[in-house]
Design a protein around this motif. Structure first.
Motif, PDB file in Angstrom:
ATOM      1  N   LEU A  20       9.359  12.294   2.491  1.00 45.79           N
ATOM      2  CA  LEU A  20       8.909  11.066   2.413  1.00 45.79           C
ATOM      3  C   LEU A  20       8.399  10.444   3.756  1.00 45.79           C
ATOM      4  O   LEU A  20       7.585   9.861   3.844  1.00 45.79           O
ATOM      5  CB  LEU A  20      10.187  10.177   1.809  1.00 45.79           C
ATOM      6  N   LEU A  21       9.166  10.839   4.709  1.00 44.90           N
ATOM      7  CA  LEU A  21       8.779  10.470   6.322  1.00 44.90           C
ATOM      8  C   LEU A  21       7.391  11.028   6.539  1.00 44.90           C
ATOM      9  O   LEU A  21       6.752  10.182   7.348  1.00 44.90           O
ATOM     10  CB  LEU A  21       9.894  10.333   7.170  1.00 44.90           C
ATOM     11  N   LEU A  22       7.301  12.171   6.305  1.00 48.11           N
ATOM     12  CA  LEU A  22       6.082  12.716   6.508  1.00 48.11           C
ATOM     13  C   LEU A  22       4.966  12.280   5.834  1.00 48.11           C
ATOM     14  O   LEU A  22       3.798  12.125   6.390  1.00 48.11           O
ATOM     15  CB  LEU A  22       6.052  14.340   6.146  1.00 48.11           C
ATOM     16  N   LEU A  23       5.152  11.762   4.514  1.00 47.83           N
ATOM     17  CA  LEU A  23       4.150  11.104   3.645  1.00 47.83           C
ATOM     18  C   LEU A  23       3.883   9.759   4.432  1.00 47.83           C
ATOM     19  O   LEU A  23       2.579   9.576   4.327  1.00 47.83           O
ATOM     20  CB  LEU A  23       4.547  11.000   2.384  1.00 47.83           C
ATOM     21  N   ILE A  24       4.861   9.055   4.896  1.00 52.53           N
ATOM     22  CA  ILE A  24       4.704   7.678   5.496  1.00 52.53           C
ATOM     23  C   ILE A  24       3.966   7.575   6.602  1.00 52.53           C
ATOM     24  O   ILE A  24       2.978   7.055   7.188  1.00 52.53           O
ATOM     25  CB  ILE A  24       5.868   6.876   5.678  1.00 52.53           C
ATOM     26  N   LYS A  25       4.271   8.756   7.649  1.00 53.29           N
ATOM     27  CA  LYS A  25       3.518   9.197   8.842  1.00 53.29           C
ATOM     28  C   LYS A  25       2.193   9.502   8.620  1.00 53.29           C
ATOM     29  O   LYS A  25       1.210   9.061   9.221  1.00 53.29           O
ATOM     30  CB  LYS A  25       4.295  10.365   9.467  1.00 53.29           C
ATOM     31  N   PHE A  26       1.822  10.140   7.601  1.00 55.33           N
ATOM     32  CA  PHE A  26       0.379  10.343   7.156  1.00 55.33           C
ATOM     33  C   PHE A  26      -0.461   9.151   6.747  1.00 55.33           C
ATOM     34  O   PHE A  26      -1.536   9.166   7.555  1.00 55.33           O
ATOM     35  CB  PHE A  26       0.209  11.313   5.904  1.00 55.33           C
ATOM     36  N   ILE A  27       0.293   8.345   6.182  1.00 49.54           N
ATOM     37  CA  ILE A  27      -0.326   6.915   5.725  1.00 49.54           C
ATOM     38  C   ILE A  27      -0.815   5.961   6.942  1.00 49.54           C
ATOM     39  O   ILE A  27      -1.524   5.743   7.154  1.00 49.54           O
ATOM     40  CB  ILE A  27       0.520   6.360   4.555  1.00 49.54           C
ATOM     41  N   ILE A  28       0.479   5.817   7.791  1.00 46.09           N
ATOM     42  CA  ILE A  28       0.389   5.014   8.947  1.00 46.09           C
ATOM     43  C   ILE A  28      -0.569   5.382  10.086  1.00 46.09           C
ATOM     44  O   ILE A  28      -1.022   4.841  10.857  1.00 46.09           O
ATOM     45  CB  ILE A  28       1.470   4.414   9.443  1.00 46.09           C
ATOM     46  N   ASP A  29      -0.902   6.877  10.226  1.00 42.35           N
ATOM     47  CA  ASP A  29      -1.484   7.594  11.082  1.00 42.35           C
ATOM     48  C   ASP A  29      -3.068   7.721  10.599  1.00 42.35           C
ATOM     49  O   ASP A  29      -3.587   8.671  10.932  1.00 42.35           O
ATOM     50  CB  ASP A  29      -0.920   8.918  11.212  1.00 42.35           C
ATOM     51  N   GLY A  30      -3.492   7.009  10.051  1.00 35.94           N
ATOM     52  CA  GLY A  30      -4.970   7.048   9.618  1.00 35.94           C
ATOM     53  C   GLY A  30      -5.011   7.578   8.245  1.00 35.94           C
ATOM     54  O   GLY A  30      -6.334   8.246   8.288  1.00 35.94           O
ATOM     55  N   GLY A  31      -4.340   7.971   7.219  1.00 34.71           N
ATOM     56  CA  GLY A  31      -4.401   8.485   6.288  1.00 34.71           C
ATOM     57  C   GLY A  31      -5.561   7.902   5.406  1.00 34.71           C
ATOM     58  O   GLY A  31      -6.195   8.540   4.635  1.00 34.71           O
ATOM     59  N   ILE A  32      -5.471   6.518   5.410  1.00 36.75           N
ATOM     60  CA  ILE A  32      -6.654   5.727   4.734  1.00 36.75           C
ATOM     61  C   ILE A  32      -7.332   5.172   5.854  1.00 36.75           C
ATOM     62  O   ILE A  32      -6.809   4.074   6.636  1.00 36.75           O
ATOM     63  CB  ILE A  32      -6.101   4.981   3.638  1.00 36.75           C
ATOM     64  N   PRO A  33      -8.492   5.379   5.956  1.00 37.96           N
ATOM     65  CA  PRO A  33      -9.445   4.711   7.070  1.00 37.96           C
ATOM     66  C   PRO A  33      -9.783   3.346   6.603  1.00 37.96           C
ATOM     67  O   PRO A  33      -9.858   2.989   5.442  1.00 37.96           O
ATOM     68  CB  PRO A  33     -10.648   5.790   7.212  1.00 37.96           C
ATOM     69  N   SER A  34     -10.366   2.619   7.670  1.00 32.67           N
ATOM     70  CA  SER A  34     -10.541   1.177   7.479  1.00 32.67           C
ATOM     71  C   SER A  34     -12.077   1.137   6.597  1.00 32.67           C
ATOM     72  O   SER A  34     -13.014   1.759   6.967  1.00 32.67           O
ATOM     73  CB  SER A  34     -10.786   0.308   8.640  1.00 32.67           C
ATOM     74  N   PRO A  35     -12.292   0.340   5.777  1.00 30.73           N
ATOM     75  CA  PRO A  35     -13.644   0.344   4.758  1.00 30.73           C
ATOM     76  C   PRO A  35     -14.736  -0.293   5.694  1.00 30.73           C
ATOM     77  O   PRO A  35     -15.690  -0.370   5.236  1.00 30.73           O
ATOM     78  CB  PRO A  35     -12.914  -0.634   3.562  1.00 30.73           C
TER      79      PRO A  35
END
Length: 192
Positions: A20-35
């Motif tokens: 779960l923390l790896l998933l959170i790291k992926f998301i906060i580390d630019g997993g979803i770029p800014s529109p």
């Protein structure tokens, strides 16, 4: 029925929290770029993030033919392979180069032994995964502390986002290592 409840133990909890923390790291580390930058990059990034998140939870809750330990650990290994890299920085170029070698080696060992452990369930592979994950997490966290102290002393700024990303990744890999350690220490490997 009582046996099914007993399978969720401390090792499974560590593996679940690590994933779960790896998933959170992926998301906060630019997993979803800014529109605002590029709509195409945003849509592709959003698609990739949704696929990774969906894969994690579908594998965890949707597949019933494997033990809970395998269902928790397998997607964590995949996320670790895809998004677990971290560039260490110890300010000094020579020191950074030395620790980069250890970081790459421990990451490689984690990926290889974690992937093979899923199939072979060998104690030696489990111990190597545990040791390499602790080494990797320690180096990453030490790098984040070093950069934070250097920035605070020399530029009076603190890049809290990089520190959070490094800390989350370090805790995630150590939790995965501890989960595997408790499995090989307390369980029969054939029951995994």
């Amino acid at each position: 029925m009582a046996k099914e409840k007993k399978k969720f133990n401390l090792s499974t909890l560590f593996l679940f929290l690590g994933g779960l923390l790896l998933l959170i790291k992926f998301i906060i580390d630019g997993g979803i770029p800014s529109p605002s930058t590029n709509i195409f990059e945003f849509l592709v990034g959003l698609f990739v993030a949704l696929v990774i998140i969906a894969f994690y939870f579908i594998f965890l809750f949707g597949i019933k033919n494997y033990s809970l330990t395998i269902r928790v650990f397998a997607p964590s290994v995949l996320i670790l392979i895809l998004f677990g890299n971290y560039s260490v920085n110890f300010i000094n170029e020579t020191v950074t180069g030395i620790f980069s070698i250890f970081t790459k080696l421990s990451m490689l060992l984690m990926i290889l032994t974690g992937f093979v452990f899923l199939f072979l369930k060998n104690k030696i592979l489990g111990y190597v995964f545990f040791i390499s994950s602790v080494v990797y997490g320690t180096i990453i966290f030490s790098s984040a502390i070093t950069v934070s102290i250097y920035d605070a002393v020399n530029s009076n700024t603190f890049n809290y986002m990089n520190f959070i990303i490094a800390s989350v990744l370090a805790v995630a890999v150590v939790l995965l290592g501890l989960g595997i350690y408790f499995i090989i220490r307390n369980k029969k490997l054939l029951d995994i």
